[in-house]
Scaffold this motif. Structure first.
Motif, short mmCIF file in Angstrom:
data_model
loop_
_atom_site.label_atom_id
_atom_site.label_comp_id
_atom_site.label_asym_id
_atom_site.label_seq_id
_atom_site.Cartn_x
_atom_site.Cartn_y
_atom_site.Cartn_z
N GLU A 144 0.85 -1.18 0.00
CA GLU A 144 0.00 0.00 0.00
C GLU A 144 0.89 1.24 0.00
O GLU A 144 1.90 1.30 0.70
N PRO A 163 -2.92 -3.02 -4.64
CA PRO A 163 -3.41 -2.23 -3.50
C PRO A 163 -4.30 -1.08 -3.97
O PRO A 163 -4.27 -0.67 -5.13
N LYS A 164 -5.09 -0.55 -3.04
CA LYS A 164 -5.99 0.56 -3.35
C LYS A 164 -5.24 1.79 -3.82
O LYS A 164 -5.77 2.60 -4.59
N SER A 165 -4.00 1.96 -3.35
CA SER A 165 -3.24 3.16 -3.68
C SER A 165 -2.79 3.20 -5.13
O SER A 165 -2.43 4.26 -5.66
N ASN A 186 -8.33 -4.57 -5.09
CA ASN A 186 -8.85 -4.11 -3.81
C ASN A 186 -9.65 -2.82 -3.90
O ASN A 186 -10.03 -2.24 -2.88
N TRP A 187 -9.96 -2.36 -5.14
CA TRP A 187 -10.73 -1.14 -5.30
C TRP A 187 -12.23 -1.44 -5.20
O TRP A 187 -12.74 -2.35 -5.85
#
Length: 300
Positions: A144, A163-165, A186-187
């Motif tokens: 992340e 990761p969301k980032s 993971n979004w």
């Protein structure tokens, strides 16, 4: 010029030692040197040119000294190179510097200025200022905080979790597409991932096998099934669902239970889990722990 073989008298050199005082290793200087089995680079070298050691198939590990500031494309595109150590102070490293190398372990050691890092034991190289992952291994974890993915994952990569980032895909996934078994997105909202930010990802859904699963957050399966390019992935399943579950003992998420899973569990126990480690699958005896007892179950 370049050299496939070097001799001292009648003896062919296998341990290549670059002499002190050399500052630049020129492009394709030792290209095709398949007989080199070890390489020593002195602290005086600051530039390693394009394809300098490309095709040196005898090299399995390389340590880059802290004096090096530039590594150009394909400099270490070696078919058996698995282990690399790099200084954090390096100023520029091309994201194709290791080309077709089947990297398994990469370390960024502290050498003063922190231009690159390998945060959270991710087993990768990240450009610190831009949060751009530029070099990846088969068992890399994308932590992340990484926002750009420029790294090409090697052939043999079985699982990647985004990761969301992560906001931009520059990588094409060309080398790893046929070996992937699990992708994790993971979004929960895909509005910020546009055609341009997903540029490198577009070809992947059409190259992966039908066995590859895309694991998505709860309640988002329909969203992914209706959104390009995700909708071209044939198996989109919800996290925690029966379809997303791993077989007991499948510690690396490749839908198989074999010796590789034992290695994954051992690495987890000693505190060095890989990016492919799946705790759900590693808990082979269902006691909500991962320890030596699970290794016994996997062996059975």
């Amino acid at each position: 010029y370049y050299s496939h073989h070097l001799y001292v008298g009648d003896s062919e050199i296998t341990d290549l030692v670059i002499p002190d005082g050399v500052t630049t290793i020129s492009p394709i200087a030792f290209c095709g040197g398949s007989n080199f089995t070890s390489l020593t680079i002195p602290e005086t070298v600051n530039t390693i040119g394009y394809g300098a050691f490309e095709g040196c198939s005898g090299l399995t590990s390389v340590s880059i000294p802290k004096s090096v500031s530039v590594i150009e494309s394909a400099a270490f595109s070696c078919s058996n190179l698995t282990t690399v150590s790099l200084p954090s102070s390096i100023e520029s490293i091309d994201n194709h510097a290791f080309g077709e190398a089947p990297l398994e372990s990469i370390t960024v050691y502290n050498s003063g200025d922190k231009n690159y890092d390998s945060r959270n034991n991710c087993n990768a190289v990240i450009k610190t200022e831009t949060n751009d992952m530029v070099i990846a291994c088969k068992n890399t974890t994308i932590p992340e905080g990484v926002e750009i993915l420029s790294a090409e994952f090697p052939e043999g990569t079985s699982s990647i979790s985004f990761p969301k980032s992560l906001k931009r895909f520059n990588a094409s996934f060309r080398r790893c597409s046929s070996s992937l078994h699990r992708l994790k997105a993971n979004w929960e909202n895909l509005s910020e991932l546009t055609y341009y930010t997903l540029y490198g990802f577009w070809g992947l859904p059409r190259r992966i096998t039908n066995e590859c699963k895309l694991i998505v957050p709860k309640g988002t399966v329909e969203l992914y099934q209706q959104t390009e390019p995700w909708k071209y992935i044939p198996n989109i399943v919800e996290k925690g669902s029966e379809e997303a579950k791993l077989s007991p003992g499948d510690a690396n998420g490749d839908d198989k239970v074999n010796e590789a899973d034992i290695v994954e569990v051992v690495n987890y126990i000693i505190g060095n889990p890989s990016g492919n480690f799946e705790q759900e699958g590693a808990d082979a005896n269902f006691d909500h722990k991962v320890n030596a007892a699970d290794i016994v179950e996997i062996v059975k």
